[in-house]
Motif scaffolding. Structure first.
Motif, PDB file in Angstrom:
ATOM      1  N   SER A   3      29.822  46.032  20.493  1.00 18.87           N
ATOM      2  CA  SER A   3      31.122  46.723  21.047  1.00 18.87           C
ATOM      3  C   SER A   3      30.745  47.776  21.943  1.00 18.87           C
ATOM      4  O   SER A   3      31.606  48.340  22.906  1.00 18.87           O
ATOM      5  CB  SER A   3      31.701  47.520  19.820  1.00 18.87           C
ATOM      6  N   ASP A   4      29.546  48.417  22.000  1.00 14.01           N
ATOM      7  CA  ASP A   4      29.150  49.058  22.971  1.00 14.01           C
ATOM      8  C   ASP A   4      27.878  48.275  24.211  1.00 14.01           C
ATOM      9  O   ASP A   4      27.556  47.323  23.693  1.00 14.01           O
ATOM     10  CB  ASP A   4      28.053  50.394  22.486  1.00 14.01           C
ATOM     11  N   LEU A   5      28.021  48.634  25.311  1.00 14.35           N
ATOM     12  CA  LEU A   5      27.270  47.970  26.386  1.00 14.35           C
ATOM     13  C   LEU A   5      25.650  48.523  26.051  1.00 14.35           C
ATOM     14  O   LEU A   5      25.544  49.597  26.389  1.00 14.35           O
ATOM     15  CB  LEU A   5      27.725  48.110  27.605  1.00 14.35           C
ATOM     16  N   ILE A   6      24.926  47.407  25.744  1.00 16.85           N
ATOM     17  CA  ILE A   6      23.551  47.740  25.346  1.00 16.85           C
ATOM     18  C   ILE A   6      22.603  47.379  26.687  1.00 16.85           C
ATOM     19  O   ILE A   6      22.596  46.133  26.896  1.00 16.85           O
ATOM     20  CB  ILE A   6      23.124  47.547  24.180  1.00 16.85           C
ATOM     21  N   VAL A   7      22.014  48.114  27.360  1.00 17.47           N
ATOM     22  CA  VAL A   7      21.259  47.665  28.611  1.00 17.47           C
ATOM     23  C   VAL A   7      19.558  48.410  28.437  1.00 17.47           C
ATOM     24  O   VAL A   7      19.394  49.287  28.194  1.00 17.47           O
ATOM     25  CB  VAL A   7      21.855  48.149  29.996  1.00 17.47           C
ATOM     26  N   PRO A   8      18.861  47.660  29.092  1.00 16.45           N
ATOM     27  CA  PRO A   8      17.158  48.379  29.383  1.00 16.45           C
ATOM     28  C   PRO A   8      17.485  49.381  30.456  1.00 16.45           C
ATOM     29  O   PRO A   8      18.272  48.935  31.690  1.00 16.45           O
ATOM     30  CB  PRO A   8      16.616  46.981  29.503  1.00 16.45           C
TER      31      PRO A   8
END
Length: 328
Positions: free
Chosen positions: A133-138
């Motif tokens: 639901s949240d945008l998870i990025v490195p």
């Protein structure tokens, strides 16, 4: 350790100045904004100041007095034409180079599908198939977002990254960014989409590589990757394999072969008979699935049935990813 911004509503409330910039690749936008802002203030003060001065200087002082007859000044007219012209050219060139930077996605960018829907966002990592639901990025990795809407027009806006793009139903739009500061940054919708539009708030969570990998593993579970799901749909529910070959020999069946076609130019004919050359990309694949006979590859009959309503966004995206994977 990097400073982290928590998911607090105060982090995205408006202020007189631009919010922090957590993606320095867009720093040129900030500089250009403040340049235009400063010019606007300067010329506002200059023009209004002269207006007030001339209104006072050439006022009517007594009854029966005529105002001074003022003739044109060629030198002044040239000056106030040339200076704005030069400034417009500077602004155009400055903005054009920043526009190119924002619209050319680097090679090897992390691919994420984004689905907007009333009143939330869905993010699908194309490498692992993880849905969040949240945008998870490195951190420090370019991220390419391919976005579509499940219902109405939405607007995908990350103030701290200076990116904003409309998210449209039945069409893909693309934007990219690179976060260089770990933290949690708000995602807002900029197109009014109904009663809970103002509550359509999620966050970009920028994590170190190790934490990102753990988060993807946790979100992925036992699900299939998009390519794996697309391959399963292609042979099963979609029944695509009965009309399209996917082997390197490009066998001609009822429909055109799909191996190695992604990104190539295709000659197509419209339902009205007009011919054109288009790029075989995400939007054309989606259109060919939901409304296949609008533009048909030259040499093939318009016999493919529509899958509108039979496949959800996740399945459509998976089929597209599978077709994209069919390459040498």
């Amino acid at each position: 350790m990097s400073e982290t911004v928590g998911p607090d509503s105060a982090a995205w409330q408006g202020s007189f100045w631009l919010p922090q910039n957590a993606s320095p690749m867009t720093s040129g936008q900030d500089a250009l904004f403040y340049f235009i802002y400063s010019l606007s203030v300067f010329f506002f003060v200059l023009v209004v100041g002269f207006m007030v001065f001339f209104a006072w200087k050439y006022r009517k002082r007594k009854e029966g007095e005529s105002t001074v007859d003022i003739h044109g000044n060629t030198k002044l007219e040239i000056i106030w034409s040339v200076i704005p012209g030069v400034l417009f050219i500077v602004i155009f060139i400055w903005g054009f180079f920043d526009w190119i930077k924002l619209n050319v996605v680097p090679q090897g960018a992390l691919e994420v599908r984004v689905v907007g829907r009333k009143w939330d966002w869905l993010f699908i990592d194309q490498k692992t198939g993880a849905e969040t639901s949240d945008l998870i990025v490195p951190i420090n990795v370019p991220v390419r977002l391919t976005m579509s809407s499940a219902d109405v027009i939405h607007g995908f806006y990350i103030p701290d990254f200076r990116i904003n793009r409309d998210v449209l139903p039945n069409q893909y739009t693309v934007v990219w960014f690179k976060a260089e500061k770990a933290g949690s940054y708000p995602i807002l919708c900029t197109q009014y989409c109904g009663t809970k539009h103002s509550q359509m708030v999620r966050y970009v969570k920028v994590l170190p590589k190790e934490d990102y990998d753990k988060a993807m593993i946790a979100a992925q579970g036992a699900g299939l990757t998009p390519v794996e799901l697309g391959k399963k749909l292609f042979a099963g529910k979609g029944a695509c394999a009965s009309c399209h070959s996917v082997t390197p020999d490009k066998v001609r069946l009822v429909g055109p072969p799909l191996f190695g076609t992604y990104g190539e130019m295709q000659n197509v004919v419209h339902s009205g008979g007009k011919k054109e050359t288009i790029k075989f990309d995400d939007n054309y694949i989606r259109e060919s699935i939901v409304d296949p006979n609008i533009r048909v590859v030259v040499g093939y009959p318009p016999v493919m049935p529509s899958y509108q309503g039979q496949l959800n966004d996740k399945e459509l995206n998976a089929l597209i990813e599978y077709i994209k994977s069919l390459k040498k």
